[in-house]
Design a protein around this motif. Structure first.
Motif, PDB file in Angstrom:
ATOM      1  N   LEU A 154      12.440  64.571   8.050  1.00 48.92           N
ATOM      2  CA  LEU A 154      12.488  65.344   9.292  1.00 48.92           C
ATOM      3  C   LEU A 154      13.821  65.092   9.995  1.00 48.92           C
ATOM      4  O   LEU A 154      14.275  63.955  10.070  1.00 48.92           O
ATOM      5  CB  LEU A 154      11.330  64.905  10.204  1.00 48.92           C
ATOM      6  N   THR A 155      14.424  66.163  10.501  1.00 51.77           N
ATOM      7  CA  THR A 155      15.570  66.001  11.397  1.00 51.77           C
ATOM      8  C   THR A 155      15.159  66.528  12.760  1.00 51.77           C
ATOM      9  O   THR A 155      14.481  67.555  12.876  1.00 51.77           O
ATOM     10  CB  THR A 155      16.841  66.739  10.926  1.00 51.77           C
ATOM     11  N   ILE A 156      15.539  65.797  13.788  1.00 51.23           N
ATOM     12  CA  ILE A 156      15.322  66.216  15.173  1.00 51.23           C
ATOM     13  C   ILE A 156      16.706  66.317  15.794  1.00 51.23           C
ATOM     14  O   ILE A 156      17.449  65.341  15.823  1.00 51.23           O
ATOM     15  CB  ILE A 156      14.456  65.208  15.951  1.00 51.23           C
ATOM     16  N   THR A 157      17.056  67.510  16.253  1.00 48.74           N
ATOM     17  CA  THR A 157      18.378  67.746  16.825  1.00 48.74           C
ATOM     18  C   THR A 157      18.225  68.149  18.280  1.00 48.74           C
ATOM     19  O   THR A 157      17.462  69.060  18.591  1.00 48.74           O
ATOM     20  CB  THR A 157      19.126  68.861  16.067  1.00 48.74           C
ATOM     21  N   GLU A 158      18.949  67.449  19.156  1.00 46.59           N
ATOM     22  CA  GLU A 158      19.029  67.846  20.565  1.00 46.59           C
ATOM     23  C   GLU A 158      20.364  68.555  20.735  1.00 46.59           C
ATOM     24  O   GLU A 158      21.409  68.023  20.389  1.00 46.59           O
ATOM     25  CB  GLU A 158      18.993  66.624  21.482  1.00 46.59           C
ATOM     26  N   SER A 159      20.320  69.768  21.263  1.00 44.19           N
ATOM     27  CA  SER A 159      21.527  70.524  21.542  1.00 44.19           C
ATOM     28  C   SER A 159      21.548  70.789  23.043  1.00 44.19           C
ATOM     29  O   SER A 159      20.593  71.327  23.596  1.00 44.19           O
ATOM     30  CB  SER A 159      21.500  71.846  20.770  1.00 44.19           C
ATOM     31  N   LYS A 160      22.636  70.388  23.701  1.00 45.21           N
ATOM     32  CA  LYS A 160      22.735  70.526  25.154  1.00 45.21           C
ATOM     33  C   LYS A 160      23.949  71.377  25.486  1.00 45.21           C
ATOM     34  O   LYS A 160      25.040  71.127  25.007  1.00 45.21           O
ATOM     35  CB  LYS A 160      22.846  69.146  25.803  1.00 45.21           C
ATOM     36  N   LYS A 161      23.733  72.385  26.340  1.00 42.57           N
ATOM     37  CA  LYS A 161      24.793  73.321  26.709  1.00 42.57           C
ATOM     38  C   LYS A 161      25.570  72.784  27.907  1.00 42.57           C
ATOM     39  O   LYS A 161      24.991  72.374  28.902  1.00 42.57           O
ATOM     40  CB  LYS A 161      24.180  74.673  27.059  1.00 42.57           C
ATOM     41  N   PHE A 162      26.885  72.798  27.806  1.00 46.74           N
ATOM     42  CA  PHE A 162      27.778  72.406  28.888  1.00 46.74           C
ATOM     43  C   PHE A 162      28.672  73.583  29.233  1.00 46.74           C
ATOM     44  O   PHE A 162      29.231  74.228  28.344  1.00 46.74           O
ATOM     45  CB  PHE A 162      28.645  71.207  28.480  1.00 46.74           C
ATOM     46  N   ARG A 222      18.569  73.324  29.831  1.00 48.20           N
ATOM     47  CA  ARG A 222      19.864  73.305  29.145  1.00 48.20           C
ATOM     48  C   ARG A 222      19.784  72.671  27.771  1.00 48.20           C
ATOM     49  O   ARG A 222      20.731  72.711  27.002  1.00 48.20           O
ATOM     50  CB  ARG A 222      20.887  72.514  29.966  1.00 48.20           C
ATOM     51  N   ARG A 223      18.659  72.066  27.459  1.00 49.58           N
ATOM     52  CA  ARG A 223      18.497  71.405  26.167  1.00 49.58           C
ATOM     53  C   ARG A 223      17.628  72.253  25.244  1.00 49.58           C
ATOM     54  O   ARG A 223      16.685  72.899  25.676  1.00 49.58           O
ATOM     55  CB  ARG A 223      17.826  70.044  26.347  1.00 49.58           C
ATOM     56  N   THR A 224      17.948  72.189  23.970  1.00 48.63           N
ATOM     57  CA  THR A 224      17.114  72.795  22.938  1.00 48.63           C
ATOM     58  C   THR A 224      16.900  71.733  21.871  1.00 48.63           C
ATOM     59  O   THR A 224      17.837  71.035  21.480  1.00 48.63           O
ATOM     60  CB  THR A 224      17.786  74.035  22.323  1.00 48.63           C
ATOM     61  N   TYR A 225      15.654  71.587  21.452  1.00 50.92           N
ATOM     62  CA  TYR A 225      15.310  70.625  20.410  1.00 50.92           C
ATOM     63  C   TYR A 225      14.918  71.393  19.160  1.00 50.92           C
ATOM     64  O   TYR A 225      14.097  72.309  19.218  1.00 50.92           O
ATOM     65  CB  TYR A 225      14.149  69.731  20.854  1.00 50.92           C
ATOM     66  N   PHE A 226      15.516  71.020  18.036  1.00 47.90           N
ATOM     67  CA  PHE A 226      15.214  71.627  16.754  1.00 47.90           C
ATOM     68  C   PHE A 226      14.520  70.581  15.884  1.00 47.90           C
ATOM     69  O   PHE A 226      15.038  69.476  15.699  1.00 47.90           O
ATOM     70  CB  PHE A 226      16.498  72.082  16.049  1.00 47.90           C
ATOM     71  N   PHE A 227      13.362  70.929  15.356  1.00 50.50           N
ATOM     72  CA  PHE A 227      12.617  70.070  14.449  1.00 50.50           C
ATOM     73  C   PHE A 227      12.648  70.749  13.084  1.00 50.50           C
ATOM     74  O   PHE A 227      12.142  71.868  12.944  1.00 50.50           O
ATOM     75  CB  PHE A 227      11.168  69.904  14.919  1.00 50.50           C
ATOM     76  N   ASP A 228      13.248  70.112  12.111  1.00 52.35           N
ATOM     77  CA  ASP A 228      13.410  70.722  10.796  1.00 52.35           C
ATOM     78  C   ASP A 228      12.927  69.779   9.698  1.00 52.35           C
ATOM     79  O   ASP A 228      13.358  68.626   9.629  1.00 52.35           O
ATOM     80  CB  ASP A 228      14.893  71.038  10.535  1.00 52.35           C
ATOM     81  N   VAL A 229      12.047  70.298   8.844  1.00 50.64           N
ATOM     82  CA  VAL A 229      11.665  69.579   7.639  1.00 50.64           C
ATOM     83  C   VAL A 229      12.663  70.009   6.571  1.00 50.64           C
ATOM     84  O   VAL A 229      12.907  71.194   6.374  1.00 50.64           O
ATOM     85  CB  VAL A 229      10.223  69.923   7.197  1.00 50.64           C
ATOM     86  N   ARG A 230      13.256  69.024   5.926  1.00 49.38           N
ATOM     87  CA  ARG A 230      14.260  69.291   4.903  1.00 49.38           C
ATOM     88  C   ARG A 230      13.881  68.553   3.629  1.00 49.38           C
ATOM     89  O   ARG A 230      13.043  67.657   3.643  1.00 49.38           O
ATOM     90  CB  ARG A 230      15.639  68.848   5.380  1.00 49.38           C
ATOM     91  N   ALA A 231      14.542  68.920   2.546  1.00 46.93           N
ATOM     92  CA  ALA A 231      14.263  68.292   1.257  1.00 46.93           C
ATOM     93  C   ALA A 231      15.465  67.474   0.797  1.00 46.93           C
ATOM     94  O   ALA A 231      16.609  67.885   0.985  1.00 46.93           O
ATOM     95  CB  ALA A 231      13.934  69.358   0.221  1.00 46.93           C
TER      96      ALA A 231
END
Length: 129
Positions: A38-46, A21-30
């Motif tokens: 770096l941003t690390i985003t946890e997205s959880k579906k409910f 149910r979780r998705t992790y996004f790893f993004d290099v940003r400027a």
């Protein structure tokens, strides 16, 4: 500058990890100055009772000056967990096909299979009470 131009500059490199149910996004940003972070985003579906769903997101911003210490502590913590508990997932709730039963597993075992020995009983001496 258009939104498209800003997105192009901001997102440099991305990876996605889907984990149940979780998705992790790893993004290099400027940054505006052109440095990377770096941003690390946890997205959880409910899922709601009516079948609709929504996502909750949590985001961590990690800057270059913290990478070394962050990596050291993350490695130390993950190594500790693996050394203490192994890499096998203990809770079946984390399996993709997990379905919650009305009974816990011990109760199901007792219902579906009659006792064949007295191993599950405890000897009690009533004189001790």
């Amino acid at each position: 500058m258009s939104d498209h131009g800003m997105m192009e500059k901001e997102e440099i490199f991305s990876k996605v990890l889907r984990a149940g149910r979780r998705t992790y996004f790893f993004d290099v940003r400027a940054t505006k100055a052109g440095d990377y972070y770096l941003t690390i985003t946890e997205s959880k579906k409910f899922t709601n009772d009516d079948g609709s769903f929504h996502y909750k997101k949590h985001k961590i911003y990690l800057y270059k000056e913290d990478f070394s210490e962050f990596n050291e502590i993350l490695k130390e913590m993950t190594d500790y967990v693996i050394n203490e508990k192994g890499d096998e997932v203990i809770s079946e709730r984390h399996q993709k096909d997990f379905k919650k039963d009305e009974f816990d597993s011990e109760e199901v075992d007792l219902i579906s299979e009659p006792l064949k020995s007295t191993e599950k009983f405890t000897d009690i001496n009533f004189e001790d009470i």
